[in-house]
Scaffold this motif. Structure first.
Motif, PDB file in Angstrom:
ATOM      1  N   LYS A 230      19.286  23.147   8.906  1.00 32.17           N
ATOM      2  CA  LYS A 230      19.999  23.200  10.177  1.00 32.17           C
ATOM      3  C   LYS A 230      19.982  24.613  10.738  1.00 32.17           C
ATOM      4  CE  LYS A 230      22.946  19.300   9.191  1.00 32.17           C
ATOM      5  NZ  LYS A 230      23.224  18.462  10.343  1.00 32.17           N
ATOM      6  N   VAL A 231      20.087  24.709  12.067  1.00 32.26           N
ATOM      7  CA  VAL A 231      20.133  26.001  12.740  1.00 32.26           C
ATOM      8  C   VAL A 231      21.304  26.045  13.715  1.00 32.26           C
ATOM      9  CG1 VAL A 231      17.685  26.585  12.554  1.00 32.26           C
ATOM     10  CG2 VAL A 231      18.456  25.214  14.466  1.00 32.26           C
ATOM     11  N   LEU A 232      21.804  27.252  13.944  1.00 34.75           N
ATOM     12  CA  LEU A 232      22.878  27.491  14.905  1.00 34.75           C
ATOM     13  C   LEU A 232      22.243  28.225  16.083  1.00 34.75           C
ATOM     14  CD1 LEU A 232      25.982  27.098  14.978  1.00 34.75           C
ATOM     15  CD2 LEU A 232      26.191  29.435  14.207  1.00 34.75           C
ATOM     16  N   VAL A 233      22.253  27.583  17.261  1.00 36.13           N
ATOM     17  CA  VAL A 233      21.590  28.148  18.438  1.00 36.13           C
ATOM     18  C   VAL A 233      22.644  28.533  19.468  1.00 36.13           C
ATOM     19  CG1 VAL A 233      19.865  27.746  20.230  1.00 36.13           C
ATOM     20  CG2 VAL A 233      19.590  26.676  17.995  1.00 36.13           C
ATOM     21  N   GLU A 234      22.470  29.716  20.033  1.00 35.57           N
ATOM     22  CA  GLU A 234      23.404  30.267  21.009  1.00 35.57           C
ATOM     23  C   GLU A 234      23.517  29.377  22.244  1.00 35.57           C
ATOM     24  OE1 GLU A 234      24.003  34.777  22.540  1.00 35.57           O
ATOM     25  OE2 GLU A 234      21.990  33.951  22.729  1.00 35.57           O
ATOM     26  N   GLY A 235      24.736  28.897  22.551  1.00 36.67           N
ATOM     27  CA  GLY A 235      24.994  28.106  23.747  1.00 36.67           C
ATOM     28  C   GLY A 235      24.554  26.654  23.668  1.00 36.67           C
ATOM     29  N   VAL A 236      24.198  26.169  22.486  1.00 39.06           N
ATOM     30  CA  VAL A 236      23.709  24.801  22.317  1.00 39.06           C
ATOM     31  C   VAL A 236      24.633  24.050  21.364  1.00 39.06           C
ATOM     32  CG1 VAL A 236      21.785  23.427  21.414  1.00 39.06           C
ATOM     33  CG2 VAL A 236      21.327  25.446  22.775  1.00 39.06           C
ATOM     34  N   ASN A 237      24.842  22.751  21.633  1.00 42.98           N
ATOM     35  CA  ASN A 237      25.697  21.880  20.818  1.00 42.98           C
ATOM     36  C   ASN A 237      27.118  22.436  20.720  1.00 42.98           C
ATOM     37  OD1 ASN A 237      26.239  19.586  19.319  1.00 42.98           O
ATOM     38  ND2 ASN A 237      25.591  20.487  17.387  1.00 42.98           N
ATOM     39  N   MET A 238      27.700  22.714  21.876  1.00 44.47           N
ATOM     40  CA  MET A 238      29.057  23.266  21.934  1.00 44.47           C
ATOM     41  C   MET A 238      30.074  22.188  21.569  1.00 44.47           C
ATOM     42  SD  MET A 238      28.512  26.372  22.739  1.00 44.47           S
ATOM     43  CE  MET A 238      30.056  27.076  23.213  1.00 44.47           C
ATOM     44  N   VAL A 239      31.014  22.561  20.701  1.00 42.17           N
ATOM     45  CA  VAL A 239      32.075  21.654  20.269  1.00 42.17           C
ATOM     46  C   VAL A 239      33.424  22.315  20.512  1.00 42.17           C
ATOM     47  CG1 VAL A 239      30.680  20.453  18.548  1.00 42.17           C
ATOM     48  CG2 VAL A 239      31.954  22.484  17.882  1.00 42.17           C
ATOM     49  N   VAL A 240      34.466  21.498  20.579  1.00 42.95           N
ATOM     50  CA  VAL A 240      35.825  21.995  20.772  1.00 42.95           C
ATOM     51  C   VAL A 240      36.506  22.049  19.416  1.00 42.95           C
ATOM     52  CG1 VAL A 240      38.044  21.539  21.849  1.00 42.95           C
ATOM     53  CG2 VAL A 240      35.948  21.068  23.093  1.00 42.95           C
ATOM     54  N   LYS A 241      37.016  23.230  19.067  1.00 43.20           N
ATOM     55  CA  LYS A 241      37.682  23.433  17.780  1.00 43.20           C
ATOM     56  C   LYS A 241      39.142  23.779  18.039  1.00 43.20           C
ATOM     57  CE  LYS A 241      37.372  24.884  13.294  1.00 43.20           C
ATOM     58  NZ  LYS A 241      37.856  23.902  12.391  1.00 43.20           N
ATOM     59  N   HIS A 242      40.036  23.022  17.427  1.00 40.51           N
ATOM     60  CA  HIS A 242      41.460  23.295  17.547  1.00 40.51           C
ATOM     61  C   HIS A 242      41.860  24.199  16.393  1.00 40.51           C
ATOM     62  CE1 HIS A 242      42.137  20.155  20.619  1.00 40.51           C
ATOM     63  NE2 HIS A 242      41.086  19.608  20.041  1.00 40.51           N
TER      64      HIS A 242
ATOM     65  N   GLU B 121      29.657  26.996  18.974  1.00 40.40           N
ATOM     66  CA  GLU B 121      28.413  26.292  18.677  1.00 40.40           C
ATOM     67  C   GLU B 121      28.523  25.580  17.336  1.00 40.40           C
ATOM     68  OE1 GLU B 121      28.251  29.746  19.151  1.00 40.40           O
ATOM     69  OE2 GLU B 121      27.141  30.012  21.015  1.00 40.40           O
ATOM     70  N   ALA B 122      27.845  24.431  17.230  1.00 38.46           N
ATOM     71  CA  ALA B 122      27.748  23.714  15.961  1.00 38.46           C
ATOM     72  C   ALA B 122      26.276  23.666  15.562  1.00 38.46           C
ATOM     73  CB  ALA B 122      28.311  22.302  16.092  1.00 38.46           C
ATOM     74  N   TYR B 123      26.032  23.464  14.273  1.00 43.49           N
ATOM     75  CA  TYR B 123      24.663  23.398  13.767  1.00 43.49           C
ATOM     76  C   TYR B 123      23.949  22.152  14.287  1.00 43.49           C
ATOM     77  CZ  TYR B 123      25.261  27.222  10.437  1.00 43.49           C
ATOM     78  OH  TYR B 123      25.442  28.453   9.869  1.00 43.49           O
ATOM     79  N   ILE B 124      22.628  22.269  14.508  1.00 41.64           N
ATOM     80  CA  ILE B 124      21.787  21.128  14.833  1.00 41.64           C
ATOM     81  C   ILE B 124      20.607  21.125  13.866  1.00 41.64           C
ATOM     82  CG2 ILE B 124      22.414  20.956  17.256  1.00 41.64           C
ATOM     83  CD1 ILE B 124      19.872  22.396  17.981  1.00 41.64           C
TER      84      ILE B 124
END
Length: 104
Positions: free
Chosen positions: A35-47, A63-66
Protein backbone atom coordinates in the motif's frame (compact mmCIF):
# COMPACT_ATOMS: atom_id res chain seq x y z
CA UNK A 1 10.84 -9.91 -0.72
CA UNK A 2 10.99 -8.27 -4.13
CA UNK A 3 11.61 -4.55 -4.42
CA UNK A 4 8.59 -2.37 -5.09
CA UNK A 5 8.36 -0.30 -8.24
CA UNK A 6 7.10 2.81 -6.44
CA UNK A 7 9.13 4.62 -3.79
CA UNK A 8 8.61 7.46 -1.32
CA UNK A 9 8.87 10.82 -3.06
CA UNK A 10 7.70 9.56 -6.48
CA UNK A 11 4.88 11.37 -8.29
CA UNK A 12 2.06 8.98 -9.14
CA UNK A 13 -1.31 9.01 -10.88
CA UNK A 14 -4.31 7.12 -9.49
CA UNK A 15 -5.68 4.77 -12.16
CA UNK A 16 -8.60 3.19 -10.27
CA UNK A 17 -11.06 3.99 -7.50
CA UNK A 18 -12.91 7.08 -6.33
CA UNK A 19 -9.89 9.34 -6.87
CA UNK A 20 -9.14 8.16 -10.43
CA UNK A 21 -6.97 10.56 -12.50
CA UNK A 22 -5.70 12.45 -9.44
CA UNK A 23 -1.96 12.97 -9.13
CA UNK A 24 0.15 13.33 -6.03
CA UNK A 25 3.44 12.68 -4.29
CA UNK A 26 3.98 9.41 -2.40
CA UNK A 27 4.30 10.22 1.32
CA UNK A 28 4.86 6.65 2.57
CA UNK A 29 5.11 3.09 1.31
CA UNK A 30 3.89 0.04 3.26
CA UNK A 31 5.84 -2.76 1.55
CA UNK A 32 4.40 -5.48 3.79
CA UNK A 33 0.80 -4.77 2.72
CA UNK A 34 1.59 -3.37 -0.78
CA UNK A 35 0.00 0.00 0.00
CA UNK A 36 1.01 3.62 -0.56
CA UNK A 37 0.02 6.93 1.02
CA UNK A 38 -0.46 9.61 -1.65
CA UNK A 39 -0.73 13.32 -0.93
CA UNK A 40 -4.33 14.58 -1.34
CA UNK A 41 -5.72 11.19 -2.41
CA UNK A 42 -8.22 8.92 -0.58
CA UNK A 43 -9.10 11.55 2.01
CA UNK A 44 -10.95 10.22 5.06
CA UNK A 45 -12.55 11.89 8.08
CA UNK A 46 -10.92 11.02 11.40
CA UNK A 47 -12.58 11.86 14.70
CA UNK A 48 -9.89 12.60 17.27
CA UNK A 49 -10.08 12.80 21.05
CA UNK A 50 -8.43 15.71 22.84
CA UNK A 51 -4.81 14.93 23.70
CA UNK A 52 -1.64 16.73 24.74
CA UNK A 53 -0.70 17.28 21.09
CA UNK A 54 -4.24 18.25 20.00
CA UNK A 55 -5.95 20.08 22.89
CA UNK A 56 -9.19 20.68 21.03
CA UNK A 57 -9.79 17.28 19.42
CA UNK A 58 -12.47 17.22 16.74
CA UNK A 59 -12.75 16.18 13.11
CA UNK A 60 -9.61 15.91 10.97
CA UNK A 61 -9.31 15.18 7.24
CA UNK A 62 -6.31 13.01 6.36
CA UNK A 63 -5.01 10.68 3.66
CA UNK A 64 -5.54 6.92 3.89
CA UNK A 65 -3.47 4.18 2.27
CA UNK A 66 -4.46 2.82 -1.16
CA UNK A 67 -3.27 -0.36 -2.87
CA UNK A 68 -0.12 0.03 -4.93
CA UNK A 69 -1.81 -1.57 -7.96
CA UNK A 70 -4.16 1.43 -8.17
CA UNK A 71 -1.35 3.92 -8.86
CA UNK A 72 1.02 4.39 -11.77
CA UNK A 73 4.34 6.21 -11.79
CA UNK A 74 4.52 9.53 -13.66
CA UNK A 75 7.66 10.14 -15.72
CA UNK A 76 7.77 13.37 -17.67
CA UNK A 77 4.05 13.96 -16.99
CA UNK A 78 3.09 10.61 -18.52
CA UNK A 79 1.93 7.51 -16.62
CA UNK A 80 4.16 4.52 -17.29
CA UNK A 81 4.85 1.00 -16.17
CA UNK A 82 8.14 0.35 -14.43
CA UNK A 83 10.80 -2.25 -15.15
CA UNK A 84 14.25 -2.99 -13.80
CA UNK A 85 17.60 -3.10 -15.57
CA UNK A 86 21.17 -3.55 -14.49
CA UNK A 87 23.22 -0.40 -15.02
CA UNK A 88 26.75 -1.69 -14.51
CA UNK A 89 26.55 -3.37 -11.11
CA UNK A 90 23.56 -1.29 -9.94
CA UNK A 91 19.88 -2.22 -10.37
CA UNK A 92 17.87 0.76 -11.63
CA UNK A 93 14.21 1.45 -12.38
CA UNK A 94 13.32 2.06 -16.02
CA UNK A 95 10.19 3.65 -17.55
CA UNK A 96 8.66 1.13 -19.95
CA UNK A 97 7.05 3.87 -22.11
CA UNK A 98 10.23 5.81 -22.83
CA UNK A 99 13.03 3.47 -21.76
CA UNK A 100 14.61 6.22 -19.66
CA UNK A 101 16.26 5.44 -16.31
CA UNK A 102 14.23 6.77 -13.36
CA UNK A 103 16.88 6.30 -10.64
CA UNK A 104 20.09 8.17 -11.28
Amino acid sequence: MSSLKIKKGDTVKVIAGKDKDKEGKVLAVDAKNNKVLVEGVNMVVKHTKPSAANQQGGIVNKEAYIHISNVMLLVGGKATRVGFRMDGDKKVRVAKATGEVIDK
